[in-house]
Scaffold this motif. Structure first.
Motif, short mmCIF file in Angstrom:
data_model
loop_
_atom_site.label_atom_id
_atom_site.label_comp_id
_atom_site.label_asym_id
_atom_site.label_seq_id
_atom_site.Cartn_x
_atom_site.Cartn_y
_atom_site.Cartn_z
N UNK A 11 61.97 35.23 -68.34
CA UNK A 11 62.09 34.62 -69.29
C UNK A 11 60.90 34.19 -69.61
N UNK A 12 60.34 34.07 -68.76
CA UNK A 12 58.47 33.45 -69.42
C UNK A 12 58.93 34.40 -70.58
N UNK A 13 58.37 36.36 -69.90
CA UNK A 13 58.54 37.58 -71.44
C UNK A 13 58.86 37.24 -72.23
N UNK A 14 60.32 36.37 -72.01
CA UNK A 14 61.23 36.17 -72.80
C UNK A 14 60.44 35.97 -74.00
N UNK A 15 60.09 34.20 -73.68
CA UNK A 15 59.54 33.62 -74.72
C UNK A 15 59.02 33.97 -75.28
N UNK A 16 57.25 35.01 -75.24
CA UNK A 16 56.49 35.27 -75.53
C UNK A 16 56.70 36.39 -76.71
N UNK A 17 58.07 37.27 -76.09
CA UNK A 17 58.20 38.09 -77.39
C UNK A 17 58.71 37.67 -78.13
N UNK A 18 59.66 36.38 -78.35
CA UNK A 18 60.84 35.65 -79.69
C UNK A 18 59.78 35.26 -79.89
N UNK A 19 58.37 34.48 -79.13
CA UNK A 19 57.18 33.73 -80.42
C UNK A 19 56.99 35.00 -81.52
N UNK A 20 57.07 35.92 -81.01
CA UNK A 20 55.72 37.43 -82.47
C UNK A 20 56.96 37.43 -82.85
N UNK A 21 58.71 37.40 -82.46
CA UNK A 21 59.55 38.01 -83.51
C UNK A 21 59.72 36.72 -84.91
N UNK A 22 60.03 35.63 -83.76
CA UNK A 22 59.91 33.92 -85.39
C UNK A 22 58.71 34.71 -86.29
N UNK A 23 57.58 34.64 -85.79
CA UNK A 23 55.90 35.02 -86.68
C UNK A 23 56.51 35.66 -87.45
#
Length: 168
Positions: A11-23
């Motif tokens: 879940x924590x890794x998913x937040x970091x990956x999602x942040x990059x995708x949103x940017x």
């Protein structure tokens, strides 16, 4: 590592990956929603070849927002066109790797990772790659995780033109 710990790490890794995708997709509202209201966003400066500034309050930073409101202001400037350096917006492609999540007390999780961001400046038809390390501090809020703090260590800090939140 227990099953629960593996789920938390995922879940924590998913937040970091999602942040990059949103940017990269310039989904600014979705990106901001990942941050807690009181989240800090810090890009410390190097004080010499091997030492980073240790305090955003008393030493030089390349970027510092003490709360999400500072990030909201930066997004507003990009959207409004008032940021001349961001008009037109460059294209970005973030790659995040080596995510390691560890307990940080009080239910929080620290995620350390390596990153690169390829930036293509449409206006000048040139490109640059920024790279470094992230330190995300996540805390549970509602039914998910929110970024409570993000520290960005920029390894190649000789910046060719400008840098903003979407480049790191």
């Amino acid at each position: 590592m227990s099953r629960l710990a593996l789920e938390v790490q995922a879940d924590a890794q998913a937040v970091v990956f999602q942040e990059a995708a949103h940017l990269d997709a310039q989904r600014w509202d979705d990106w901001l929603a990942l941050y807690a209201e009181d989240a800090s966003f810090w890009l410390p400066a190097w004080t010499d070849e091997h030492r980073l500034s240790v305090s955003p309050d008393s030493e030089l930073s390349l970027m510092y927002c003490a709360a999400r409101a500072g990030l909201e202001d930066r997004v507003w400037r990009v959207r409004s066109g008032l940021s001349v350096a961001s008009t037109p917006l460059p294209r970005t492609c973030h790659a995040v790797t080596g995510c390691v999540a560890t307990a940080a007390g009080e239910g929080r999780v620290r995620v350390e990772s390596a990153w690169t961001c390829h930036v293509y400046n449409v206006k000048h038809r040139d490109q640059h790659t920024f790279f470094g390390r992230y330190e995300h501090l996540l805390r549970p809020e509602g039914e998910g995780w929110r970024i409570a703090a993000k520290k960005i260590v920029l390894m190649n800090d000789v910046i060719p033109t400008m840098i903003d939140f979407y480049c790191v």
